[in-house]
Design a protein around this motif. Structure first.
Motif, PDB file in Angstrom:
ATOM      1  N   LYS A  87       0.816  -1.216   0.000  1.00 45.18           N
ATOM      2  CA  LYS A  87       0.000   0.000   0.000  1.00 45.18           C
ATOM      3  C   LYS A  87       0.852   1.270   0.000  1.00 45.18           C
ATOM      4  O   LYS A  87       0.317   2.359  -0.141  1.00 45.18           O
ATOM      5  CB  LYS A  87      -0.907   0.002   1.232  1.00 45.18           C
ATOM      6  N   ASP A  88       2.151   1.118   0.170  1.00 42.86           N
ATOM      7  CA  ASP A  88       3.051   2.263   0.266  1.00 42.86           C
ATOM      8  C   ASP A  88       3.688   2.552  -1.086  1.00 42.86           C
ATOM      9  O   ASP A  88       4.204   1.647  -1.746  1.00 42.86           O
ATOM     10  CB  ASP A  88       4.136   1.978   1.307  1.00 42.86           C
ATOM     11  N   GLY A  89       3.676   3.823  -1.503  1.00 46.03           N
ATOM     12  CA  GLY A  89       4.341   4.220  -2.740  1.00 46.03           C
ATOM     13  C   GLY A  89       3.538   3.869  -3.979  1.00 46.03           C
ATOM     14  O   GLY A  89       2.312   3.721  -3.947  1.00 46.03           O
ATOM     15  N   ASN A  90       4.259   3.734  -5.100  1.00 51.80           N
ATOM     16  CA  ASN A  90       3.612   3.444  -6.375  1.00 51.80           C
ATOM     17  C   ASN A  90       3.001   2.046  -6.366  1.00 51.80           C
ATOM     18  O   ASN A  90       3.479   1.153  -5.682  1.00 51.80           O
ATOM     19  CB  ASN A  90       4.624   3.546  -7.514  1.00 51.80           C
ATOM     20  N   LYS A  91       1.959   1.901  -7.179  1.00 48.48           N
ATOM     21  CA  LYS A  91       1.283   0.598  -7.248  1.00 48.48           C
ATOM     22  C   LYS A  91       1.039   0.225  -8.699  1.00 48.48           C
ATOM     23  O   LYS A  91       0.458   0.993  -9.466  1.00 48.48           O
ATOM     24  CB  LYS A  91      -0.041   0.625  -6.480  1.00 48.48           C
ATOM     25  N   SER A  92       1.509  -0.954  -9.063  1.00 48.00           N
ATOM     26  CA  SER A  92       1.228  -1.569 -10.353  1.00 48.00           C
ATOM     27  C   SER A  92       1.494  -3.057 -10.208  1.00 48.00           C
ATOM     28  O   SER A  92       2.034  -3.504  -9.185  1.00 48.00           O
ATOM     29  CB  SER A  92       2.104  -0.973 -11.460  1.00 48.00           C
ATOM     30  N   VAL A  95       5.259  -3.576  -9.813  1.00 42.56           N
ATOM     31  CA  VAL A  95       5.760  -3.133  -8.506  1.00 42.56           C
ATOM     32  C   VAL A  95       5.296  -4.082  -7.410  1.00 42.56           C
ATOM     33  O   VAL A  95       6.077  -4.419  -6.503  1.00 42.56           O
ATOM     34  CB  VAL A  95       5.292  -1.688  -8.220  1.00 42.56           C
ATOM     35  N   ASP A  96       4.053  -4.527  -7.472  1.00 40.25           N
ATOM     36  CA  ASP A  96       3.541  -5.448  -6.451  1.00 40.25           C
ATOM     37  C   ASP A  96       4.292  -6.770  -6.448  1.00 40.25           C
ATOM     38  O   ASP A  96       4.546  -7.350  -5.388  1.00 40.25           O
ATOM     39  CB  ASP A  96       2.048  -5.697  -6.685  1.00 40.25           C
ATOM     40  N   LYS A  99       7.543  -6.198  -4.650  1.00 39.98           N
ATOM     41  CA  LYS A  99       7.356  -6.061  -3.210  1.00 39.98           C
ATOM     42  C   LYS A  99       7.051  -7.408  -2.558  1.00 39.98           C
ATOM     43  O   LYS A  99       7.508  -7.684  -1.442  1.00 39.98           O
ATOM     44  CB  LYS A  99       6.233  -5.059  -2.923  1.00 39.98           C
TER      45      LYS A  99
END
Length: 310
Positions: A87-92, A95-96, A99
């Motif tokens: 939930k922190d920063g950029n999301k795509s 990116v997920d 993470k």
């Protein structure tokens, strides 16, 4: 050099974003896969070393778990509600996936239990029975809502029975409202036989499990509730202690406290007058909690002793 690889997958209906990290946290590979078994297995077979894999619990989690379990040394289906980093920063999707791989590498993922195949059929039948039961309840509530909206008292169950149906429909003067009620009755008539069929299939499958017979020996637990409990809990060995079962069932007490100590004559002493707020945990399985709540309620309120067995 360590050959450990940590794989994060962001799973969707049509595609899967994949990120692969080494033991030092360096991103060594990224790719986009089609959500097909052959494509996923081909990608996994191209990786070397000790493989650890994670993806979030979702619609395809059970299928993907069974598909990839034999091909990795460690597989974690993680709880998406616990992945605060996503939930922190950029999301795509890309990116997920990165993470998730990082959370797995640092051992910060919260696993979701996926049992063995022994209870898979019972789990699916339990889901089918509960879903159809909720649909029946929803239609019955809508039928009563039609009568209540026209100030027609409709307490009891006679409003649902076919032999009193013409009498109840005659009370609806407005033609459009009467047609609406007839459609709801048709839905109810079509759902009730399906519910009985789902109930029979659930009971038939539950007889294959020895735990159901043990649970039937407990007062207030009949064949349906015993089957539902086995399907929901699967095995008691998934819980390390009984306190974990309490938390999973929503009966664990949470304590919220602050300022426990105060300074008295240069020494710290526990504050005896501190305010402690207690409550039951919110993160739990709602179906298990509702079952246990009914088991506590029925013995004291059932008008006939035999009615508590269901």
């Amino acid at each position: 050099m360590s050959q450990e690889k940590y794989i994060g997958m962001d799973v969707h209906q049509a595609s899967i974003s994949v990120a692969v990290m080494d033991a030092r946290g360096k991103l060594i590979m990224e790719c986009l896969l089609e959500t097909k078994a052959a494509t996923i297995l081909e990608f996994m077979q191209g990786l070397r070393g000790t493989l650890a894999l994670t993806f979030e619990e979702g619609t395809s989690a059970a299928w993907l778990h069974d598909l990839l379990k034999p091909h990795v040394s460690r597989l974690v289906v993680c709880d998406p509600r616990k992945n605060a980093l996503l939930k922190d920063g950029n999301k795509s999707d890309r990116v997920d996936a990165r993470k998730l791989a990082e959370l797995l590498r640092t051992n910060q993922v919260k696993p979701v239990y996926h049992g063995k195949h022994g209870t898979r059929a019972l789990k699916e039948l339990r889901r089918s029975y509960l879903t159809i039961t909720k649909d029946v309840t929803r239609v019955m509530n809508r039928i009563k809502a039609v009568y209540r909206s026209w100030a027609i008292p409709c307490a009891g169950t006679s409003v649902y029975t076919p032999r009193h149906r013409a009498e109840w429909l005659a009370k609806l003067v407005e033609p459009g409202v009467r047609i609406r009620a007839e459609h709801l009755y048709q839905q109810l008539d079509s759902l009730q036989p399906v519910r009985l069929e789902a109930r029979g299939e659930l009971l038939l499958e539950s007889r294959k499990h020895a735990a159901v017979k043990l649970l039937r020996q407990i007062p207030s637990i009949g064949p349906i509730r015993a089957a539902l409990l086995v399907a929901l809990l699967q095995t008691p060995h998934r819980f390390r202690t009984k306190r974990q079962l309490w938390a999973y069932s929503g009966f664990a007490v949470e304590i919220h406290d602050s300022g426990e100590y105060r300074s008295v004559r240069g020494k710290l002493q526990r504050n005896r007058e501190r305010i402690t707020v207690r409550g039951l945990n919110d993160n739990h399985n709602k179906d298990v909690k509702s079952l246990f709540k009914v088991l506590l309620y029925l013995p004291a309120h059932a008008p006939v002793p035999g009615m508590i067995f269901m």
